[in-house]
Design a protein around this motif. Structure first.
Motif, mmCIF file in Angstrom:
data_model
loop_
_atom_site.group_PDB
_atom_site.id
_atom_site.type_symbol
_atom_site.label_atom_id
_atom_site.label_comp_id
_atom_site.label_asym_id
_atom_site.label_seq_id
_atom_site.Cartn_x
_atom_site.Cartn_y
_atom_site.Cartn_z
ATOM 1 N N LYS A 62 0.851 -1.195 0.000
ATOM 2 C CA LYS A 62 0.000 0.000 0.000
ATOM 3 C C LYS A 62 0.881 1.237 0.000
ATOM 4 C CE LYS A 62 -3.571 -2.141 2.889
ATOM 5 N NZ LYS A 62 -4.354 -1.966 4.138
ATOM 6 N N GLY A 63 0.502 2.221 -0.810
ATOM 7 C CA GLY A 63 1.172 3.516 -0.773
ATOM 8 C C GLY A 63 0.673 4.307 0.424
ATOM 9 N N LEU A 64 1.574 5.085 1.043
ATOM 10 C CA LEU A 64 1.220 5.867 2.225
ATOM 11 C C LEU A 64 1.509 7.356 2.043
ATOM 12 C CD1 LEU A 64 2.737 3.544 5.010
ATOM 13 C CD2 LEU A 64 0.360 3.647 4.241
ATOM 14 N N PRO A 65 0.942 7.996 1.013
ATOM 15 C CA PRO A 65 1.169 9.432 0.889
ATOM 16 C C PRO A 65 0.435 10.184 2.009
ATOM 17 C CG PRO A 65 -0.436 8.731 -0.723
ATOM 18 C CD PRO A 65 0.056 7.488 -0.034
ATOM 19 N N GLU A 66 0.965 11.312 2.407
ATOM 20 C CA GLU A 66 0.341 12.103 3.471
ATOM 21 C C GLU A 66 -1.062 12.535 3.079
ATOM 22 O OE1 GLU A 66 2.340 15.339 5.416
ATOM 23 O OE2 GLU A 66 4.286 14.366 5.095
ATOM 24 N N GLY A 67 -1.969 12.449 4.039
ATOM 25 C CA GLY A 67 -3.305 13.005 3.874
ATOM 26 C C GLY A 67 -4.288 12.182 3.063
ATOM 27 N N VAL A 68 -3.923 10.995 2.622
ATOM 28 C CA VAL A 68 -4.836 10.168 1.825
ATOM 29 C C VAL A 68 -5.422 9.088 2.733
ATOM 30 C CG1 VAL A 68 -5.082 8.623 -0.156
ATOM 31 C CG2 VAL A 68 -3.576 10.607 -0.305
ATOM 32 N N ALA A 69 -6.726 9.191 3.011
ATOM 33 C CA ALA A 69 -7.380 8.230 3.898
ATOM 34 C C ALA A 69 -7.912 7.028 3.126
ATOM 35 C CB ALA A 69 -8.513 8.905 4.659
ATOM 36 N N TRP A 82 4.714 -1.858 -7.239
ATOM 37 C CA TRP A 82 5.559 -0.719 -6.860
ATOM 38 C C TRP A 82 5.471 0.372 -7.929
ATOM 39 C CZ3 TRP A 82 8.235 -0.101 -2.310
ATOM 40 C CH2 TRP A 82 9.044 1.043 -2.239
ATOM 41 N N ARG A 83 5.565 -0.040 -9.199
ATOM 42 C CA ARG A 83 5.501 0.916 -10.310
ATOM 43 C C ARG A 83 4.168 1.658 -10.331
ATOM 44 N NH1 ARG A 83 3.148 1.522 -14.748
ATOM 45 N NH2 ARG A 83 2.143 -0.509 -14.751
ATOM 46 N N MET A 84 3.077 0.926 -10.120
ATOM 47 C CA MET A 84 1.747 1.546 -10.164
ATOM 48 C C MET A 84 1.555 2.546 -9.019
ATOM 49 S SD MET A 84 -0.417 -1.799 -11.319
ATOM 50 C CE MET A 84 -2.008 -1.019 -11.457
ATOM 51 N N ILE A 85 2.069 2.219 -7.839
ATOM 52 C CA ILE A 85 1.990 3.174 -6.722
ATOM 53 C C ILE A 85 2.848 4.395 -7.023
ATOM 54 C CG2 ILE A 85 2.596 3.543 -4.289
ATOM 55 C CD1 ILE A 85 1.714 0.603 -3.809
ATOM 56 N N GLU A 86 4.004 4.170 -7.630
ATOM 57 C CA GLU A 86 4.881 5.298 -7.973
ATOM 58 C C GLU A 86 4.191 6.253 -8.940
ATOM 59 O OE1 GLU A 86 8.249 7.556 -7.423
ATOM 60 O OE2 GLU A 86 7.604 5.783 -6.316
ATOM 61 N N GLU A 87 3.420 5.721 -9.878
ATOM 62 C CA GLU A 87 2.666 6.573 -10.812
ATOM 63 C C GLU A 87 1.588 7.369 -10.087
ATOM 64 O OE1 GLU A 87 1.086 4.208 -13.986
ATOM 65 O OE2 GLU A 87 3.074 3.767 -14.811
ATOM 66 N N ALA A 88 0.936 6.736 -9.100
ATOM 67 C CA ALA A 88 -0.169 7.383 -8.389
ATOM 68 C C ALA A 88 0.315 8.380 -7.331
ATOM 69 C CB ALA A 88 -1.061 6.329 -7.730
ATOM 70 N N ALA A 89 1.421 8.072 -6.664
ATOM 71 C CA ALA A 89 1.931 8.917 -5.570
ATOM 72 C C ALA A 89 3.448 8.808 -5.515
ATOM 73 C CB ALA A 89 1.312 8.495 -4.248
ATOM 74 N N HIS A 113 7.275 8.672 -4.912
ATOM 75 C CA HIS A 113 8.205 8.738 -3.784
ATOM 76 C C HIS A 113 7.574 8.569 -2.403
ATOM 77 C CE1 HIS A 113 10.849 9.998 -6.943
ATOM 78 N NE2 HIS A 113 10.181 11.121 -7.127
ATOM 79 N N CYS A 114 6.322 8.148 -2.345
ATOM 80 C CA CYS A 114 5.712 7.966 -1.024
ATOM 81 C C CYS A 114 6.219 6.666 -0.396
ATOM 82 C CB CYS A 114 4.192 7.944 -1.107
ATOM 83 S SG CYS A 114 3.471 6.436 -1.803
ATOM 84 N N PRO A 115 6.255 6.597 0.937
ATOM 85 C CA PRO A 115 6.601 5.325 1.574
ATOM 86 C C PRO A 115 5.495 4.299 1.327
ATOM 87 C CG PRO A 115 5.991 6.950 3.222
ATOM 88 C CD PRO A 115 5.979 7.639 1.898
#
Length: 192
Positions: free
Chosen positions: A44-51, A73-80, A82-84
């Protein structure tokens, strides 16, 4: 808003069982942790502020190989970018519930129990109790739901473990009393 990883650390201090998981910042670290956890995994991507991570294309379930991990990993990188990421073993269970807490004006903190996952908003079958909630009250909360029979033994699935569910509910209530700065909690899905 705490991210999912930090939120779970706090919930665990109040008796809420959480899966074995890691917060990772690189694909190399993710591959190492996936080998430790064992496939299938969740990323799961963990960008700030996304519930609501599912709607933001940040949740990838049932990853069964390093190749699939690379793609997630690639798909999360496209969506957000550099997020953890949160990496965990895939948890399986027969039922998805939601346990939460909100502060109602005039009532103080209240805990909530209902059907979880994607059914939470669609069915809206929830029940509330004012905090503090006793263990007995927590064990009886499922009986207040319209779909309470789903908590019984069904088609080869055992009855829901009310003792563990009560531990989660009372723990969330105690957390609310100890941390008045927390206005809302949603554990969704709570896999039982």
């Amino acid at each position: 808003m705490l991210d999912e990883f930090e939120s779970k650390r706090l919930l665990a201090q109040y008796g809420v069982p959480i899966p074995h998981e890691y917060k990772v910042k690189s694909l190399t670290e993710a591959k190492k942790r996936a080998a430790e956890v064992g496939y299938p995994i969740v990323l799961k991507g963990l960008p700030e502020g996304v519930a609501h991570k599912t709607e933001a294309a940040l949740v990838h379930l049932g990853i069964t190989s390093t190749k699939a991990l690379h793609e997630a990993w690639r798909m999360i990188e496209e969506a957000a970018p550099h997020c953890p990421r949160l990496l965990a073993g895939m948890v399986r269970g027969g039922r998805e519930l939601v346990v939460g807490m909100t502060r109602h004006r005039g009532f103080g903190p209240c805990v909530m129990l209902g059907l979880g996952g994607i059914l939470t908003e669609a069915i809206r079958d929830v029940t509330f109790r004012a905090v503090p909630v006793s263990n007995d009250e927590a064990r009886e909360m499922p009986d207040s739901l319209r779909l309470k029979r789903l908590f019984d033994a069904q088609r080869g699935m055992p009855e829901i473990d009310r003792a563990i569910l009560a531990t989660v509910i009372t723990g969330v209530g105690k957390l609310a009393l100890d941390h008045p700065e927390i206005t809302e909690i949603d554990i969704n899905p709570l896999i039982v």
